[in-house]
Design an enzyme around this catalytic site. Sequence first.
Site, PDB file in Angstrom:
ATOM      1  N   ASN A 571       0.801  -1.231  -0.111  1.00 30.39           N
ATOM      2  CA  ASN A 571      -0.078  -0.016   0.024  1.00 30.39           C
ATOM      3  C   ASN A 571       0.689   1.216  -0.023  1.00 30.39           C
ATOM      4  O   ASN A 571       1.905   1.219  -0.384  1.00 30.39           O
ATOM      5  CB  ASN A 571      -0.977  -0.019   1.261  1.00 30.39           C
ATOM      6  CG  ASN A 571      -0.111   0.191   2.512  1.00 30.39           C
ATOM      7  OD1 ASN A 571       0.961  -0.581   2.605  1.00 30.39           O
ATOM      8  ND2 ASN A 571      -0.503   0.851   3.500  1.00 30.39           N
ATOM      9  N   CYS A 573       1.994   2.744   2.498  1.00 29.19           N
ATOM     10  CA  CYS A 573       2.954   2.903   3.476  1.00 29.19           C
ATOM     11  C   CYS A 573       3.774   1.616   3.527  1.00 29.19           C
ATOM     12  O   CYS A 573       4.477   1.504   4.578  1.00 29.19           O
ATOM     13  CB  CYS A 573       2.493   3.337   4.671  1.00 29.19           C
ATOM     14  SG  CYS A 573       1.599   4.901   4.798  1.00 29.19           S
ATOM     15  N   GLU A 575       3.129  -1.588   4.454  1.00 30.68           N
ATOM     16  CA  GLU A 575       2.794  -2.658   5.748  1.00 30.68           C
ATOM     17  C   GLU A 575       1.971  -3.244   5.333  1.00 30.68           C
ATOM     18  O   GLU A 575       1.616  -4.487   5.949  1.00 30.68           O
ATOM     19  CB  GLU A 575       2.581  -1.718   6.846  1.00 30.68           C
ATOM     20  CG  GLU A 575       1.316  -1.252   6.930  1.00 30.68           C
ATOM     21  CD  GLU A 575       0.816   0.155   6.527  1.00 30.68           C
ATOM     22  OE1 GLU A 575      -0.073   0.529   6.827  1.00 30.68           O
ATOM     23  OE2 GLU A 575       1.692   0.588   5.602  1.00 30.68           O
TER      24      GLU A 575
END
Length: 976
Positions: A571, A573, A575
């Site tokens: 995604n 970020c 994670e």
Amino acid sequence: MDTSISPGKASVDITAPQRLRVIKRGGEVAAFDGSKISVAITKAFIATEGDNAAASSRIREFVSEATQSIVDTFLRRMPDGGTLHIEDIQDQVELALMRAGEQKVARAYVLYREEHARARQPQGADIAKPHPSLNVTQADGTVRPLDLGRVETLVADACEGLANVEPQKIVDASLKNLYDGVPIDGVATALMMTARTLVEKEPNYTYATARLLQDNLRREALSFLGIADEATYQEMATLYAPAFKAYIDKGIEFEQLDERLREFDLDRLGAALDHTRDNQFTYLGLQTLYDRYFLHHDDVRYELPQVMFMRVAMGLALNEDDPEARAIEFYELLSSFDYMASTPTLFNAGTQRSQLSSCYLTTVPDQLDGIYSAIRDNALLSKWAGGLGNDWTPVRALGSYIKGTNGKSQGVVPFLKVVNDTAVAVNQGGKRKGAVCAYLETWHLDVEEFLELRKNTGDDRRRTHDMNTANWVPDLFMKRVFDDEEWTLFSPSTCPDLHDLYGAAFEKRYAEYEEMTRNGQLKLFKRVKAKDLWRKMLSMLFETGHPWITFKDPCNLRSPQNHAGVVHSSNLCTEITLNTSADEIAVCNLGSVNLAQHIVDGQLDGDKLKKTVKTAVRMLDNVIDINYYAVPQARNSNFKHRPVGLGLMGFQDALYQLGIAYASDDAVTFADTSMELISYHAIEASSDLATERGRYQSFEGSLWSKGVLPIDSIAKLAEERGADYIEVDTSTTQDWARLRDKVTRQGMRNSNVMAIAPTATISNICGVTQSIEPTYQNLFVKSNLSGEFTVVNAYMVNDLKARGLWDEVMINDLKYYDGSVQPIDRIPDDLKARYASAFEVEPKWLVEAAARRQKWIDQAQSLNLYIAGVSGKKLDVTYRMAWFRGLKTTYYLRALGATSVEKSTVDRGKLNAVGNTGGSASPQPAAAPSPSPSPAASDAGGEARGIDDFLTGKSGSGSRAPSAGDIDELGCEACQ
């Protein structure tokens, strides 16, 4: 005293002196009315002599004479008019009774005053003291003397219980900054500004500043709700409940809150609000809530902190069997800061459009209508505050044949320019910048141009300055780098199945395609040296901050859902690792355990952690059913798989409380054991929810159903990658055999349970270090959308105080050395190790700790890598190590040049002047490049200059160097 009887007006004219004014205890100014003196004296007689006293001619005559005498006294004092305080009038009444020999009545009057003073005191009321020369302009334009008594009470309340904080210092310094006629809000602002300047000397002033800010919040919200013009901290013990009910009514009236909130037992929930938890906020945390989270109408914030937490809790409890009990349970967790929901959940829970999910992952198909449909989906998802991860690998490469038009494709890059501009245009509902990350696999023929998307030079039509990019790297490529072999680039139009293959299957098929290039079956390809491409990847990462490096095979081989699809990207970020396809947009709901809140008596409290995790998983699971879905593919995917992502924050704070340095084996061990406990309890909580609510639809065939937990899936990765290319610690401390059996019997409610998000914003709210990050600096100015805030490491300050080392010289040294304790000779070595900042922790420790966590996590973690004295060798070793230790993803690279800039600001009286002024001492983050080169890349010299020799052989342009404070504000806050 009995207030039901009012005497008649005295026979003399006691209302005549209209030129006299009275300051009431609340600070309001009213016209003088002598009849009220008559009422007070008469009530004193009634209290001692009974109800008949009012009819006694003797008493009526005495009341009349005494009242006139008191009025005359004030007229003699102020013949031209003036302002009295209510307490002055009461003093004269008491004196008149004593002079007349009415001691019994005077005593009753004194007791009456004391009784009412005691009644006011718990609510923070105090005797108003008009300032002799300063007046305050009210919101309605009226002017009254500055109530110095209330100011002193307000500041005393703000400082109560805080060590080493001096209320009078705030009051005295603030008065110097006020002027006659200052607006009422200006008084509060002066108090806050004064208190915040003291934070760098004493960290507890951040709490005092936050409490002073609370006064503004209460005035704004309570007056808007019609509850009170203003209120002290103590008064909120009784005012929170009525304010909460009025808030629900207003929110529904304004069509902002879900009408179902009115169906709750509001009295029960209002009684559960704990006003003392308002005192937990730091100034940064509370200002962040005020600026970006509290509901507002016509630009008036009418939501207070505890009301917000209860609104979120109610929004998450809507479908519970006992919604009030669950709402209180959820509220307790949020308001205590033991756990915090992600930003979209805090924004939207309980509102009419409850988009609570954090991030969305999509796969873009290789058709024109599909591409623009994906861009449309991006816009709709971004509108409702979602962070986006797009898999662009299926889209054919530059020069690929287009059958429909008999032409050739322009490749992926022109479409990414459109995606970039869409993210700018649709800025998450006007709350924050839109944010998207494009992923491309390393074998894609457009990958070299993809690497340059964030450069400042070249054709700007083929640049994306406002979006993130990431490499989706197969294990085979890393093996070719290690073994110094060639690498072949393909177009997905001729090798479409590579997109869905991973592990040994990918390696086999990839070799077949390479053979096809040799025998002439495939014409569109390019062969490069793997190391050369790797060097360019690292070079662009250093120079522009992008693309990030993420690893395809561990994300898929260890995915619990590898029976149901393929993980094609992460995604925004890095994670989240969930399956995507043309029919499914992956959705993840995030929240984070505050690890610092679970260190009790010098150790991790496992029982408390278990309780927190159990409730947190339930809250996250509830999001799935309550959530608003902007596109149907997201709803279909979320209801089918029900993934959630429980993470953590405050890891560095926990280390401080334990007395452990980040760069140590003990910290790595703590990262391991703490994540193991979170993993164990989260998996068990989801399994227990499956018993209560049912398994997720696609459970059968998953790794869960086969008794393969995250710790077990490492073996699959090692088998397919090869034992020579991985080294992961697999030790355990919990009874995993019991949990395996439980999961296979009961099932799981959620396909995925854990993911460690960045938490930059919600950790600010809770006043702890973000996520798994080391402390950025021990003293710096943090800049974000809410302004600038001095941040000082309170743990460090307390340790230095304990050793007699905290003084003005130390503060100036820390400023001079950008918050670093390392160059300060008088700081002991053990404290230097404990308070090493992010760039002083060797990156190997970040990777080792992350590897220990990764073995317990079914998704991934947002891992920033900090590298000081950056060189090509350091980058190469660090990222190879990340892959070799089995990490699934990495996030931002924070690179620091080898030289330092000249220091500025020692002590020139400049507010919060802490950071450096630019140059190579500033980090080189994954951020939008600046128009001019950064000295870190071009002028750092020595080892830093060597990066160009290693990576590209030419001078790099460097990336933007942000200020110290915006290091964690560079991306979207959807995950945070």
